[in-house]
Each structure stands twice: as C-alpha cells, then as structure tokens.
Design a protein around this motif. Structure first.
Motif, PDB file in Angstrom:
ATOM      1  N   TYR A  56      48.540  31.306  66.761  1.00 24.23           N
ATOM      2  CA  TYR A  56      49.605  30.849  67.662  1.00 24.23           C
ATOM      3  C   TYR A  56      49.630  29.327  67.732  1.00 24.23           C
ATOM      4  O   TYR A  56      50.695  28.714  67.753  1.00 24.23           O
TER       5      TYR A  56
ATOM      6  N   ARG B  51      53.040  36.976  70.484  1.00 21.89           N
ATOM      7  CA  ARG B  51      52.338  36.124  69.516  1.00 21.89           C
ATOM      8  C   ARG B  51      51.224  35.322  70.170  1.00 21.89           C
ATOM      9  O   ARG B  51      50.214  35.020  69.541  1.00 21.89           O
TER      10      ARG B  51
ATOM     11  N   ASP C 254      58.684  38.159  72.401  1.00 23.99           N
ATOM     12  CA  ASP C 254      58.110  37.791  71.102  1.00 23.99           C
ATOM     13  C   ASP C 254      57.080  36.671  71.255  1.00 23.99           C
ATOM     14  O   ASP C 254      55.987  36.731  70.673  1.00 23.99           O
ATOM     15  N   ARG C 255      57.415  35.662  72.070  1.00 27.97           N
ATOM     16  CA  ARG C 255      56.484  34.543  72.222  1.00 27.97           C
ATOM     17  C   ARG C 255      55.195  34.989  72.909  1.00 27.97           C
ATOM     18  O   ARG C 255      54.099  34.611  72.486  1.00 27.97           O
TER      19      ARG C 255
ATOM     20  N   LEU D 193      53.270  28.680  78.819  1.00 31.42           N
ATOM     21  CA  LEU D 193      53.773  30.060  78.831  1.00 31.42           C
ATOM     22  C   LEU D 193      54.211  30.465  80.244  1.00 31.42           C
ATOM     23  O   LEU D 193      55.273  31.086  80.414  1.00 31.42           O
TER      24      LEU D 193
ATOM     25  N   GLU E 250      57.494  28.908  81.003  1.00 36.96           N
ATOM     26  CA  GLU E 250      58.630  29.583  80.371  1.00 36.96           C
ATOM     27  C   GLU E 250      59.003  30.851  81.150  1.00 36.96           C
ATOM     28  O   GLU E 250      60.185  31.177  81.293  1.00 36.96           O
TER      29      GLU E 250
ATOM     30  N   ARG F  89      63.284  37.019  73.048  1.00 37.36           N
ATOM     31  CA  ARG F  89      62.571  35.803  72.655  1.00 37.36           C
ATOM     32  C   ARG F  89      61.291  35.618  73.473  1.00 37.36           C
ATOM     33  O   ARG F  89      60.240  35.260  72.930  1.00 37.36           O
TER      34      ARG F  89
END
Length: 883
Positions: A441, A421, A417-418, A545, A548, A414
C-alpha cells in the motif's frame, strides 16, 4: 509530578482522574480511596503531601476499559489524562522536567462510545431538559450514532418521555431541581441526573452553538424550535464539547418530534406491559425479546426505538408496513438479505469514533465491511424492484420506503477499494500498536519495515557469530525495555566474556550475566529508528484513511441508517411469516376490531413448551357503541392475558409491524394506559393499594377520547365495599368523562349491573367448564357475565393445605346463603377449622417420602459389600415404626 497532578485535578474536581504513568492509570488522594473501594483493588501509598501519606491505586492501561463500566455504573465520572509529549522533548527542558499531560476526554454515562463498554443492541442517550418563557424543552442525542432530536414537553408528560428514552444521563439546570411540578419526576431519575449551571441553558447561546455546529446562518430550514428546545439542544452540544475537549462526533440534522407524534406510554404502563424488560428487569420474556429477529446491533436499536415510540401518523405507519410487505412477499430475497446483514458490522458506531478521533484500525475495517455489505444489498434490491412478484405491480407509494433505502445505501466503491488495499486481514485494536497497513500500500512504509526486519535478521546472525567465536552455544541476544538489546550467557560462562575484547559488561544476576558490543548497539539503533519511523508513518496513514472516511461521513451515515431500516423490515417480515401475523389496518377512526387476537409473548412461550398446545385467540371490538368492555371470569382463566394482548397489538400496529391476529383494524391510539399487576413502593412509603390508586388517578386524569385503557381488578387491595365502590365509580368515569376505548377486568360481579344504565358498556366473561368436580379453563372470551370466581379451586391448585380448602368451602357456602350478620360472628366463634383438620386427615395427603423410603433410595446395591449390605438391612429395620 504531584504539582502537575493537583493542577489537572483542580480543573476536574467532580471526576476521578485517571493519571497516566507509564503502563498504568494512577489515582491519588480521595480519588484513590473511592476508586479502590468501588473496584475492590489494592489501596497503597506513595510519597507524602503536607506531612501525610498519599493514598494511591491504579489500573493497567491495557485493561482500564474493563474497570470503567464498574465506575460509571456506580455514578462516577472519569477524566482520562494522557501523556501528550514525548519524554525526549521533556528532557530538553531539564533532567527533572515532567512530561506534559492533558485530559483528553471525560467519560460519563451518556458519553461512552467504546464498543466494549456499550450494549450493541441498546441506544445510549444523553438528554437535556431546559425551560424558557414558561415552557419546557427536552433534547437528546446518541453520541455513538449521531442521532439528535428535540421536542416540546409539558411537566405532566416529562415522566412518560423519559420512560420512552431511558437516557443514560440527564442534564438539568440547577434552577429546575427545585421546581415543584418536576420534583417527583426528577427524584425518580436522580441516578442519572447531572445538574449544570443555569448559564449553560441560555437559548440564544444554544441557537448560536447549533448554527456553528451545522455551519448555517439560521436554523429555519431545520424546522421551528421554541426557545426551550434550543436551550436543551444547545446545552447538549456544549456538554459534549466540554467532556470531549473540543471534539464533536458527527451529529445528524436536529430533528423535531412534534407534540403528539408518538403514542404516549407512561413508565407504569411500560413496566406492566413488559415491553422491553420484564417486571424482574430481564430482557428475556419481554415483548422486545419475542419480536426482535434483527441481525445487526443497529437494527436492534432501531426496533427498540420503534417499540418505545409507536407512531400516531397513519401515513408513516403504512410506509413502514409497505416495507414489511415487500419482504413478506419475497422469501428468497428476505433470506439473502438477512444472511448478508448477519455479517455486517456496526458502521454508525465506528463512524462516530472516527469523527471523535477515538477510533482504531478495526473501526476502519468496520466501515469498509459495512459499505461492502451495503453495496451487495443495493444490487439485490435493485434487481428485486425490477422484478414484480405479483400480478399487479405495487404503486410507487407502496415501494417508496424500499426505493429510498436502496438509494441511501449509496455508491462507495472507491473508498471500499482503498480501505481494502490499505488494511491487513488481522488488525490491532489501537493505531499506536502499529502493524496494520497491508504490504504494497505504501512503498515508503515497506522500505522501513524491510529495514526493521532486516536488522532483526542481522541481530540473529550476530548471535550465531558470537556463539561460534566464544564457543558458548547457549549465548543469546535478548531484549527488554530497560537495557534494549543485550547478550546473555549463564553465570558459568560469564568469565569467558569479562575482559574479552569488544564485550562490555552490563549486568550480573544470580544465574546469568549480560553484555553488549558496539556492533550490537549500532544495529539496535538502526532497528529502533526504522521501527519508530515505520510506526509514525502508519499513524499518518491511519489519519489519512480516517480523514477520507470522515469526509464522506454523511453518505456513510445514510448507508448505515438504511441498513438498520432494512434489517428491521426484514426481521419483522420474518416474524410475520413465521408466526402467522396479519397486516393491520391503521387509520384515524375510533375503531378497535381484533379478530382471533393472540398474546405474542405467551404464544411464543407455548411454542417452546412441548405438549403445551396452541394459544386460544379471542376477538375484541371496542368501537362505538360499545367502547368499554367489562370482563369478568375466574382467576387463571386469562383475563389479564386478554387485556395485555390487546394493548400489545395496538403498539405493534402503530410501530408498523404485523400483529398476532387473523385481522385487525386499529384507530390510532394517542395514549396507552395499563393498570395491571400490583407492587408496593417502599422507597416512597406507598402500599400496594396506594400504588394502584396513584396509577388509576393518572389514567382518569389524563386519558382522552383517543386513548386506550386497560384496567385489571381496580379496588382489590382494600375492604370489599370500599374496593367495589372505587371500581364502580371508575367505570362510570371512564364511560362518561374519559369516553375512551377501555377494557376493565374485575371480580366484582356486581359491576355488571352497570350495563343497564351505561349504553357504551358491554359485559364479557372468560368461559370455563365444570367437569367431574374440576374446573376446565377454556381461555375463551364470550358475551355475558361470570357468576363465580373459582378462587378456592385456584387455591387448591396452588397447594393450600386441605384443611384450609375444606374450611374455605364451608365459609363460602355460608356467605353465599346470605349469612353475613350474626352468622359470620358464629363462624368466627365456632373455630371449626380444628374439625376441618380432622376431616382433612381422613383424606389422602401426600406428605412426601418417609425416612425409610429416603434411606432405601440412597442405597446402591451394586456398590455394597456383603457386610455393608447386612448393616444396611439393620439400619432399615430400625427405621420401621413399631406396630
């Protein structure tokens, strides 16, 4: 502004203050004088203070990282002071209000995290030494990766520990600077010392800092740490918070290195064996340079760490060997894994910068690409584990290291992928530069960028319209940071626009004039607003980001560590296969049996030299009853190489690597000592012989039964009988007191008589063969003792004058006949060296080309005219000696 500068400087008196002013970091007063000299940049002045000019120098913001390493290497600490307020906000407080500035971090040798300031293949440790209740504790961390460790230490072992870590910076409490037992060790490390107030090394405060750091009520689950270790570890956390202004990188769980957990190797032995650097300070030619086939910076750092600290636990060593064996047996998997790792960025260092909030978009991309690599390797290893390559399936214990590494690579789909993108293919270094978020995005960002770019297109259309309306084809709309957007025409066309309706004159120059219009101003405002909003949104998305990523810091760090471990295992397996290394047996016995051992560095050098031939392997058995070998033989025969290769084999065996031999059985070595080579220490007023004696004293005072000692030519730097006496007593002490495994090389052939009374002593020699007056070195070790050293033969090979060689042979012949009394005096009185000169003159001597030959060699006939050729003949004729 100067009042603000002085206030900030007072808070950082021990630092050079990089004070942000526009596009430069400026320095003032003494900082400017010192920095200008250190960086070799211009020293200017700006304004006055207390009636004197203010010295000033500066470096561009975009290039300051090129200057920073030069200052750090010269011992400076640098405080980076940034603008932390928008100028528009400052103006609200008044037209002369100063933009608020703060020091955002202090850069010291041990707190550097920027990639371009670091060596990708070397760790950068910040260490701290503390005392409590009469004991010492040493702690160290690597801010760039989060590694964090501590160990109890004795004063006598501190130098060896610091040699192992090679910290970039060492924190010590002021009270320890004058401790007599530490004075010499700390003096050797004075370039990296950072004294700190004693209060920062309080053990109770240290415990509280660590509990706060890890969010626990007690540290019991981390292991037992004594007060000195807690004080050292707590001081490190405090120092990092202080220099990073309250921010901490992700720090791994504090690991305790138990006393005796690693092989102790003092600084002299590391230097003599050239483990990571040669005696001249170069990496090339060291053991590390030969065995390091890693593909990543993280793998190289881990391998260097293993080499610096060989293990003493046979179980842990076998675990590393099992990982190597897994890749030795799977050539295709090894090649695929190494190919994948070659494209893997440094995840650990990128993660550290992200947690410190000193990262950029490229760090996010590094995490993404590293986790993508981890995912691919995880699948490859899972498939390999399910497919045995041998008839018998390896035990779970043998595969435990590979299984653990495969598990730690983790699942990160995950997040990958983020980040995929979110990020564009080409990324800026800093988030504040913008233009790094991929299209589609964020819909809001796409709208702002469209508005910004549409304004740009409208401005281009406006330029074309104005050119058509005015009839000035060369009319351009340009931009700079002072005027913003403006209309520019040449001076010859300026009159057409001055006074023309709608055009407002802004600036006249020698060759051009500049104007604006209300329409252009409105378009510029829309564009600027859209660009500012887009940049602010990109900054917010970057923070999301980064948040995360940092939220998953632990599994990402585990994946980074697994990638490094797999890189080391695969690299050492490649080394073992490529150079025919064997898996050694390592246990708790007192064995040391090497069959056909080879020196890894010398062997690699021979392999690179055409026609050099192969390395001659030799056996070595230091097990009881003959644990002490006395090695004699000629110079140049390979004694020192033989001694060193066995020490290196012990180190390689205990880092879990395969070794250059046909077979090897090594009982764990807890301390390794080497006294090989010689050099003076002028800084301490020590002669070469004194240095030799200091190193020998350390060995004889510290070596225990499980140590391995190699000694080369002890006693050679003084009078013959003094040196022989010292060597004799040293051998007896090693045999009777230290009782360790040892190799002792010497030219004192009289020492071989000790074999008759020392049962654990065995005599061995380097074989040579005399052939037609020359000596052939066979480089083979055999039982027995040498009767000659062939020193004169080696002197001849080195190019000593023939007269000296002839005379040396005459003196040697006299001495070998026992003429040591009056005959020696007669040798001095006769001074027959002059006769030897006459004798030597009869022998052909290569004195180099004559002047005639040199002149002839300098002539190129194809370039000479007839006249030049005739002149050349006359010159050559003149050079002939008269007959």
């Amino acid at each position: 502004m100067m009042a603000q500068y002085l206030e900030i400087k007072r808070a950082h008196p021990d630092c050079l203050l990089f004070y942000r002013m526009g596009d430069f970091y400026e320095m003032f007063f003494d900082d400017a004088v010192r920095a200008a000299a250190a960086l070799d940049i211009a020293l200017t002045k700006r304004g006055r203070h207390d009636g004197d000019d203010i010295p000033m120098c500066g470096v561009p913001v975009h290039a300051y990282e090129a200057y920073l390493p030069r200052l750090i290497r010269q011992g400076f600490r640098v405080a980076i002071c940034e603008q932390v307020e928008d100028p528009a906000e400052a103006r609200k407080r008044g037209s002369k209000a100063v933009v608020r500035r703060e020091v955002i971090h202090v850069t010291t040798p041990g707190t550097i995290v920027e990639d371009n300031l670091l060596d990708a293949r070397s760790s950068s440790y910040l260490a701290a030494l503390a005392d409590a209740s009469g004991t010492l504790g040493l702690a160290w961390l690597d801010m760039t990766t989060g590694e964090f460790s501590a160990q109890p230490i004795e004063a006598a072992g501190l130098a060896a520990a610091l040699a192992r870590l090679d910290p970039a910076e060492l924190l010590v409490p002021e009270r320890l600077l004058q401790a007599p037992e530490l004075l010499e060790t700390l003096r050797d490390s004075k370039e990296r010392l950072t004294p700190q107030p004693n209060a920062r090394f309080d053990s109770a405060n240290g415990r509280r800092r660590l509990e706060t750091l890890y969010g626990v009520a007690a540290l019991d689950a981390f292991g037992h740490f004594d007060r000195a270790e807690l004080a050292a570890a707590g001081a490190l956390v405090d120092y990092v918070e202080l220099t990073q202004k309250g921010r901490l990188p992700r720090l791994a769980r504090l690991r305790r290195v138990a006393s005796g957990a690693v092989m102790e190797i003092d600084a002299a032995t590391r230097r003599n064996l050239e483990l990571q650097r040669t005696l001249t300070g170069e990496r090339d030619g060291s053991l590390l340079s030969v065995i390091d086939l890693t593909q990543t910076g993280a793998g190289a750092r881990l391998l260097a760490g293993h080499l610096a600290a060989p293990l003493t636990d046979p179980t842990a060593i076998r675990r590393r060997q099992d990982m190597l064996a897994f890749f030795v047996e799977r050539a295709a998997l090894r090649a695929d894994l190494r190919g994948g790792l070659r494209r893997c960025p440094d995840v650990a260092r990128a993660l550290s910068r992200l947690t410190l909030k000193r990262a950029g978009p490229r760090d996010l991309a590094a995490v993404r690409d590293g986790l993508r690599c981890a995912t691919a390797l995880r699948q490859a290893l899972t498939d390999a584990l399910a497919t045995p390559v041998l008839a018998t399936t390896p035990s779970d214990v043998a595969l435990s290291g590979i299984v653990a590494a495969t598990r730690d690579l983790g699942e990160h789909g995950r997040l990958i992928d983020r980040l995929t993108r979110a990020l564009k293919p080409e990324l800026p270094l800093l988030a504040r530069d913008g233009d790094f978020i991929a299209k589609a995005y964020s819909a809001e960002l796409d709208e702002l960028i469209e508005l910004r770019d549409e304004s740009g297109r409208l401005i281009a259309a406006l330029q074309a319209r104005y050119a058509g309306e005015t009839g000035i084809a060369s009319l351009k709309i340009r931009h700079n940071n002072v005027l913003g957007y403006y209309i520019e025409v040449t001076a010859t066309h300026a009159e057409k626009l001055i006074g023309r309706a709608g055009f407002i004159h802004r600036q006249t120059m020698a060759n051009a004039a500049r104007f604006t219009t209300i329409e252009l101003g409105e378009l510029e405002q829309k564009r600027m607003q859209a660009a500012d909003r887009a940049l602010a949104l990109e900054q917010r998305l970057f923070d999301e980001l980064a948040g995360e990523v940092t939220a998953r810091a632990e599994p990402i760090a585990a994946a980074a560590a697994a990638l490094a471990a797999l890189d080391v295992a695969a690299a050492l397996a490649e080394l073992a296969v490529d150079r025919r290394y064997c898996r050694p047996e390592v246990d708790d016995s007192a064995a040391f049996l090497i069959k056909r051992g080879r020196h890894p560095v010398v062997e690699a050098a021979l392999a690179r030299t055409p026609g050099a031939g192969g390395f001659v392997g030799n056996d070595c058995d230091l097990a009881e009853p003959q644990r002490l070998w006395l090695v004699t033989g000629p110079n140049m025969a390979g004694k020192s190489t033989f001694l060193r290769q066995n020490a290196l084999i012990a180190i390689l065996a205990q880092i879990g690597a395969y070794v250059p031999a046909e077979s090897a059985h090594v009982g764990v070595v807890d301390r390794l000592f080497s006294r090989v080579g010689a050099a003076d220490d002028l800084a301490r007023g020590r002669s070469t012989f004194m240095v030799e004696m200091v190193e020998a004293a350390a060995i004889l005072n510290q070596a225990g039964a499980r140590a391995l000692v190699i000694l080369d030519e002890i006693g050679r730097g003084t009078a013959t009988f003094d040196g022989l006496s010292i060597a004799w007593a040293t051998v007896e002490h090693l045999h009777e007191v230290n009782r360790c495994r040892a190799l002792f090389a010497t030219h004192y052939h009289e020492l071989t008589a000790l074999a008759a009374k020392l049962p654990a002593l065995a005599c061995h020699t380097m074989r040579v063969k005399e052939w037609q007056g020359d000596v052939v070195f066979l480089h083979e070790v055999a039982p027995g003792a040498a009767d000659r050293s062939y020193g004169i033969h080696v002197a001849k090979l080195a190019g000593l004058p023939s007269a000296v060689i002839v005379r040396a042979e005459q003196v040697l012949a006299s001495l070998e006949k026992g003429e040591q009394g009056g005959a020696v005096a007669r040798l001095a009185d006769d001074l027959p060296l002059f006769a030897a000169v006459t004798q030597a003159a009869r022998a052909p001597v290569d004195s180099g080309p004559s002047a005639l030959e040199q002149a002839l060699a300098g002539i190129n006939p194809d370039e000479l005219t007839p006249k030049q050729a005739l002149e050349a003949i006359y010159r050559l004729r003149a050079l002939l000696s008269p007959k």
